[in-house]
Structures are given as C-alpha cells and as structure tokens.
Write an enzyme that holds these catalytic residues in place. Structure first.
Site, PDB file in Angstrom:
ATOM      1  N   LYS A  51       0.858  -1.176   0.047  1.00 39.29           N
ATOM      2  CA  LYS A  51      -0.015  -0.038  -0.099  1.00 39.29           C
ATOM      3  C   LYS A  51       0.773   1.346  -0.093  1.00 39.29           C
ATOM      4  O   LYS A  51       0.516   2.224  -0.767  1.00 39.29           O
ATOM      5  CB  LYS A  51      -1.003   0.101   1.207  1.00 39.29           C
ATOM      6  CG  LYS A  51      -1.972  -1.034   1.140  1.00 39.29           C
ATOM      7  CD  LYS A  51      -2.845  -1.132   2.227  1.00 39.29           C
ATOM      8  CE  LYS A  51      -2.607  -1.521   3.386  1.00 39.29           C
ATOM      9  NZ  LYS A  51      -2.446  -3.114   3.548  1.00 39.29           N
ATOM     10  N   THR A  52       2.061   1.344   1.024  1.00 40.90           N
ATOM     11  CA  THR A  52       2.819   2.305   0.839  1.00 40.90           C
ATOM     12  C   THR A  52       3.590   2.467  -0.442  1.00 40.90           C
ATOM     13  O   THR A  52       3.664   3.681  -0.958  1.00 40.90           O
ATOM     14  CB  THR A  52       3.976   2.336   1.871  1.00 40.90           C
ATOM     15  OG1 THR A  52       3.165   1.930   3.188  1.00 40.90           O
ATOM     16  CG2 THR A  52       4.525   3.531   2.377  1.00 40.90           C
ATOM     17  N   ASP A  96      -1.315   5.975   6.661  1.00 42.53           N
ATOM     18  CA  ASP A  96      -1.518   4.513   7.179  1.00 42.53           C
ATOM     19  C   ASP A  96      -2.574   4.751   8.262  1.00 42.53           C
ATOM     20  O   ASP A  96      -2.746   5.605   9.061  1.00 42.53           O
ATOM     21  CB  ASP A  96      -0.342   4.233   7.378  1.00 42.53           C
ATOM     22  CG  ASP A  96      -0.215   2.599   7.279  1.00 42.53           C
ATOM     23  OD1 ASP A  96      -1.045   2.171   6.619  1.00 42.53           O
ATOM     24  OD2 ASP A  96       0.898   2.249   7.267  1.00 42.53           O
ATOM     25  N   THR A 145      -6.149  -1.802   6.979  1.00 42.06           N
ATOM     26  CA  THR A 145      -6.206  -3.192   7.088  1.00 42.06           C
ATOM     27  C   THR A 145      -7.726  -3.491   7.471  1.00 42.06           C
ATOM     28  O   THR A 145      -8.217  -4.837   7.341  1.00 42.06           O
ATOM     29  CB  THR A 145      -5.323  -3.941   8.167  1.00 42.06           C
ATOM     30  OG1 THR A 145      -5.617  -3.272   9.496  1.00 42.06           O
ATOM     31  CG2 THR A 145      -3.819  -3.901   7.921  1.00 42.06           C
ATOM     32  N   ARG A 204       6.521  -8.334   1.594  1.00 41.38           N
ATOM     33  CA  ARG A 204       7.231  -7.907   2.678  1.00 41.38           C
ATOM     34  C   ARG A 204       7.810  -9.176   3.438  1.00 41.38           C
ATOM     35  O   ARG A 204       9.033  -9.060   3.875  1.00 41.38           O
ATOM     36  CB  ARG A 204       6.464  -7.246   3.789  1.00 41.38           C
ATOM     37  CG  ARG A 204       7.363  -6.436   5.013  1.00 41.38           C
ATOM     38  CD  ARG A 204       6.444  -5.772   5.770  1.00 41.38           C
ATOM     39  NE  ARG A 204       5.942  -4.780   5.445  1.00 41.38           N
ATOM     40  CZ  ARG A 204       4.673  -3.964   5.959  1.00 41.38           C
ATOM     41  NH1 ARG A 204       4.209  -4.709   6.709  1.00 41.38           N
ATOM     42  NH2 ARG A 204       4.338  -2.831   5.194  1.00 41.38           N
TER      43      ARG A 204
END
Ligand code: ADE
Length: 314
Positions: A51-52, A96, A145, A204
């Site tokens: 997302k980032t 975020d 999330t 990740r």
C-alpha cells in the site's frame, strides 16, 4: 531502512495486483490529461502487500511528491493542519491506519478532501472565530487493514476504493528474484520458489525471508541460495513449508488443544496465546483464512481439518 531501496519506483516495475494497476493506470492518465490531481484513493487489505509502495509510485507517476504519515501520528488537530498547510499543488498525502484517525482530525479532513479547504477555529468559547483557508489541490491516499472500521462519511469521500490481494506464487518468485538481484544475493530458480512458497502471499515477508536465508548462506559458507539451502535456513528460523511461523502455529495449536478446534471467540484466543486480538485479526488471520486453515463462524473461529493435518494432529 533497507526496504526503501527495494521498493519498485514505477508502476511498470510493480509486480502483481493486476486489477489495481489497471484501475490506477487509467486514473493517472485521465488526471494528467486534464491537468488535475487524481481522486482520493483508499487502499485496503492485509499488511505487507504494497500500500505504501503504491502511494509512492503514484506520486512519481503524477510528477509530484508524497508525504507519508499515519493516524497515530495525527492525534492532535494541529498535526494534520501542519501537513495540509505545507502542501504544494498536486502533492499526495499518505495516511496509514486511517481507520484510527481521531474524530477532530477526521472532521478537518472532510472539507479538505471535498473542497480543498481548511476550516479552523481560532480562540475559545464566545470569542472563537472560524476561518476557512484555501488549500492547493492534493490527493489523499488512505491505507487500512480494516475497511469496515472507517466511518461512512470518511469512506464516502474517496473516489477510488481498492483492495490489495495476496500475491500468487509466480508473482512472489519474481519479487524474490528481483530483490535478490538488488541485494546481489545469488539465488537459483528453485531457491527463489522455496522462499516464495513460504511467504504467505506477502512481498514484505518474501523479502524478509530472503534476507534471513542470505545471512544463513553467507555464515555457513553455502554459496548461492538453492532450494536445500532455503529449506535448511527457513527451518532454523521456524518458518514451516506453508510459511507458518511459531505465532500461527501457537494460535492454531491453542484452538485445537484447549478449545477442541472451536468455535472459539477471538478474545479467548487472544487471552490463551497472549497476543493482542487486533493483531490476530489483522495480521495472522487473513492468510490462515485464505489457505483454509481457519473459518469464521457466527459463534467464533474454527480450526479446519487441514489445519489439524498440517500440525500433525490426525
Ligand atoms: N517488492 C515488494 N513488493 C513488490 C512488488 N509488488 N513488485 C515489485 N517489487 C516488490
């Protein structure tokens, strides 16, 4: 953080999330064609899926810059006011955990998102005055999330609402190979596949496991990362062939041994494992649900026969 240098910089280098990329390609080109900023974008889905990274890519593709922050850092109204006042035209603000915004911060964002306007109150009580300041046009990218935890007024102000999905094995293999090249860590195709298989559909995690396997291969002087090297290293780090780590196994084990496989409530699992219930829900559960090791029923969570078999309870 080394993660910075590993992130893809352009949409064309971003592997996976085909549907999301198709939507954003059109939104970017349309906005650029009109000389406008892109609509506000809400990205939701499990952690670690990009997302980032996507927000940073959007800024690059739009030729603007991206300010990164998170809801816990925007506790006081002045925090968001400071960011909004420092915007340049076309900037992107990435927030975020946007479901955790304080009420006052959220209310400042409504006119800012809708009309590029900042409504502030100066002074207190009877003598308080409100001022409305114009803001440069900007794009807010929110990440969460738990999209269900957003208030509907906030959710309704996003023109684009997009979900990030877990990655396919072939996509994760490409990501491991790309990162290995950037890290100058030689990896064979079956070595990359073994790491990808144990990454829970999450880039990740794939990149983190690759770094741990690289350390192992270096210290044990094993040379390039082959499949046996990856298997041996990941066993040492407690990552099993399905990518579950000790926390996943503890949770499923507790459900099976103490609650007869369920149904059992989230809070009972949290108490029995010593994990925070929100972490269980946001971090551990999504992948266990995806691979069919866990079901959610109205009466609680159930560990499935596949989970039992995987953990050796059959
Ligand atoms: N590294 C982490 N996520 C990635 C992605 N989706 N594409 C390319 N490289 C990545």
């Amino acid at each position: 953080k080394q993660e910075e240098g590993l992130r893809p910089g352009r949409l064309a280098d971003y592997i996976g999330q085909k549907d999301l990329k198709a939507v954003l390609e059109i939104a970017i080109e349309a906005a650029k064609g009109r000389g406008e900023t892109m609509d506000h974008l809400l990205l939701y889905g499990p952690p670690g899926l990009g997302k980032t990274t996507m927000s940073l890519i959007l800024a690059t593709e739009m030729g603007s810059s991206c300010k990164i922050t998170s809801a816990p850092a925007l506790e006081r109204p002045r925090d968001i006011v400071g960011i909004l006042m420092s915007l340049k035209p076309g900037d992107i603000i990435f927030i975020d955990e946007i479901h955790r915004l304080s009420r006052m911060t959220e209310e400042l964002l409504y006119p800012a998102m809708e009309d590029f306007r900042l409504d502030i109150t100066i002074g207190k009580g009877q003598t308080a005055k409100t001022r409305s300041l114009p803001l440069p046009p900007f794009t807010l990218v929110g990440a969460t999330t738990r999209v269900g935890s957003l208030s509907s007024p906030l959710r309704d102000r996003f023109g684009l609402i997009q979900r990030l999905r877990f990655y396919e094995l072939d996509e994760l293999i490409l990501i491991v190979q790309r990162t290995a090249e950037l890290l100058q860590a030689p990896v064979t195709p079956d070595g990359a596949e073994e790491i990808a298989r144990r990454s829970r559909g999450t880039p990740r995690i794939a990149n983190r496991l690759l770094k741990r396997v690289r350390d192992f291969a270096q210290v044990k002087k094993l040379g390039e990362i082959t499949q046996p090297v990856a298997v041996e290293a990941l066993e040492v780090f407690g990552v099993d062939p399905m990518g579950l780590d000790w926390a996943d196994r503890l949770m499923l084990g507790v459900m099976i041994e103490q609650f007869n496989g369920g149904p059992v409530g989230l809070e009972a699992i949290a108490a029995a494992t010593g994990e925070d219930s929100q972490t269980i829900e946001d971090v551990y559960e999504p992948y266990l649900l995806q691979i069919g090791y866990l079901h959610r029923t109205p009466r609680g969570r159930v560990a499935t026969p596949n989970a039992r078999k995987h953990l050796g309870y059959e």
